[in-house]
Write an enzyme that holds these catalytic residues in place. Structure first.
Site, PDB file in Angstrom:
ATOM      1  N   ASP A 183       0.845  -1.191   0.000  1.00  0.00           N
ATOM      2  CA  ASP A 183       0.000   0.000   0.000  1.00  0.00           C
ATOM      3  C   ASP A 183       0.879   1.240   0.000  1.00  0.00           C
ATOM      4  O   ASP A 183       2.049   1.190   0.395  1.00  0.00           O
ATOM      5  CB  ASP A 183      -0.941   0.000   1.198  1.00  0.00           C
ATOM      6  CG  ASP A 183      -0.210   0.040   2.549  1.00  0.00           C
ATOM      7  OD1 ASP A 183       0.755  -0.734   2.704  1.00  0.00           O
ATOM      8  OD2 ASP A 183      -0.617   0.814   3.437  1.00  0.00           O
ATOM      9  N   GLU A 235       0.156  -1.053   5.978  1.00  0.00           N
ATOM     10  CA  GLU A 235       1.284  -0.582   6.773  1.00  0.00           C
ATOM     11  C   GLU A 235       1.276   0.928   6.936  1.00  0.00           C
ATOM     12  O   GLU A 235       1.651   1.453   7.996  1.00  0.00           O
ATOM     13  CB  GLU A 235       2.601  -1.035   6.129  1.00  0.00           C
ATOM     14  CG  GLU A 235       3.842  -0.793   6.987  1.00  0.00           C
ATOM     15  CD  GLU A 235       4.472   0.584   6.799  1.00  0.00           C
ATOM     16  OE1 GLU A 235       5.358   0.944   7.598  1.00  0.00           O
ATOM     17  OE2 GLU A 235       4.071   1.302   5.841  1.00  0.00           O
TER      18      GLU A 235
END
EC number: 3.4.17.11
Length: 378
Positions: A85, A147
């Site tokens: 991400d 994350e």
């Protein structure tokens, strides 16, 4: 270490750029899952057993890819841990951060943090296998979807996987050529201020603006940062108000706090718990959020660093290390005492900005280092 002709910087760059073109902002799980599809396909082509874990809490899936190398496929092995991400919203690649090359620099959303590093680790293993070489231990890749917001849906999974592993390699971006043997703790909070309504154009003084109270609180809170001690408070998101002609009665703010030591961690917690607004007619609620624990270098982590240092030295490269800010999922594994070597990814700069880039000159040396670690860890 595998032969140098196995690694080609331009070939690595082409692969990284392919991943960067698939934009994957954390809060758009369908885009992140398209990136997970790409990673899954790459690992499946290496012969990995794939476990696709459905996302929870509005986040995308996790991809776990396992290759049973070594004499005992069930033995604790090497965990390669990283995220796919990014902080950049969809459309960034067509606007302020277009994929482009300027000499040694290549710009793009997530190219440095950290698609470059995860592709690099995959490529290093792929080239080893092409050369007929295999790691001495099982290898598992864990691709994380959240994350950038503190890994709230995946922390338990990360920690469980780390506890079953011999060691953890984290190809987060390099810190100016260094690897990371420790990371500061990160604490997230959400502040909620409730004010008193009034018509902004008719009776302004009768109300209490939640936005104004929050602005004062933010200024005071960020002013508590002690840069010499490495303790910082930063507000990155503020939301409040609905109509310009109504005194706003609600305002929220998201705070990121950094603590480099156990004492600083406790100090931050105490500071946040004691926060109060300046105006007694407004109320404040402090909501704790995800925490990245303090990662201190263990004996096992330093043994990994020494291995990496010697591999680099053999290539004529001086490899240094240290504890840094900038949280990663390595915080979780390092805090557990599992040997964790972080910062093994690409060199570059500008993370989380429209200047994010990698250095092409770093790709081959870093791929060789990762391959050397795969080969040497036993």
């Amino acid at each position: 270490m595998p032969a140098s002709n196995l690694f080609n910087a331009e070939e690595i760059l082409d692969g990284i750029c392919g991943w960067v073109r698939i934009e994957s902002p954390t809060y758009e799980p369908e885009r992140v899952n398209r990136m997970m599809d790409e990673a899954e396909g790459a690992m499946r082509a290496l012969g990995a057993a794939i476990e696709r874990i459905p996302g929870t809490d509005g986040y995308a899936d996790v991809v776990k890819a396992t290759l049973p190398f070594g004499d005992d496929p069930d033995a604790p092995g090497i965990l390669v841990l990283g995220h796919l991400d990014t902080v950049h919203p969809g459309g960034t690649i067509d606007g302020p951060l277009q994929l482009r090359r300027e000499g040694d620099k290549v710009f793009g959303p997530g190219i440095y943090d950290m698609k470059g590093g995860m592709y690099l680790a995959y490529y290093a293993l792929r080239q080893m296998l092409k050369a007929g070489q295999k790691p001495a231990l099982p290898v598992t890749f864990l691709f994380i979807p959240d994350e950038e917001v503190g890994s709230p849906s995946t922390r338990a999974m990360i920690e469980a996987e780390a506890k079953c592993s011999r060691c953890v390699l984290v190809p987060e971006p390099s810190r100016q050529g260094n690897v990371v043997t420790g990371r500061h703790a990160f604490l997230r909070y959400r502040l909620h201020i409730h004010g008193k309504p009034a018509h902004a154009g008719a009776d302004n003084r009768a109300g209490r603006s939640a936005i104004r109270a929050m602005a004062r609180l933010i200024d005071r809170l960020e002013g508590m940062s002690d840069f010499e001690r490495g303790i910082t408070y930063s507000v990155g998101v503020v939301r409040g108000g609905q109509w310009v002609n109504v005194i706003p009665i609600e305002c929220t703010a998201e705070v990121l706090c950094v603590a480099p030591t156990e004492e600083a961690f406790a100090e931050v917690q105490a500071t946040m718990a004691a926060l109060k607004p300046d105006d007694p007619e407004v109320t404040l609620v402090v909501e704790p959020g995800p925490v990245r624990p303090l990662f201190r270098a263990s004996e096992g982590t330093m043994a990994l660093y020494e291995m990496a240092r010697q591999l680099s030295e053999a290539e004529g490269i001086t490899l240094t290390h240290g504890q840094f800010g900038g949280g990663s999922d390595g915080n979780f594994t390092g805090a557990l005492g599992v040997p964790t070597l972080d910062g093994l990814g690409v060199r570059g700069g500008g993370p989380h900005t429209h200047g994010e880039h990698l250095l092409v000159s770093s790709l081959e040396p870093r791929a060789r280092l990762l391959a050397g670690l795969f080969e040497s860890i036993r």
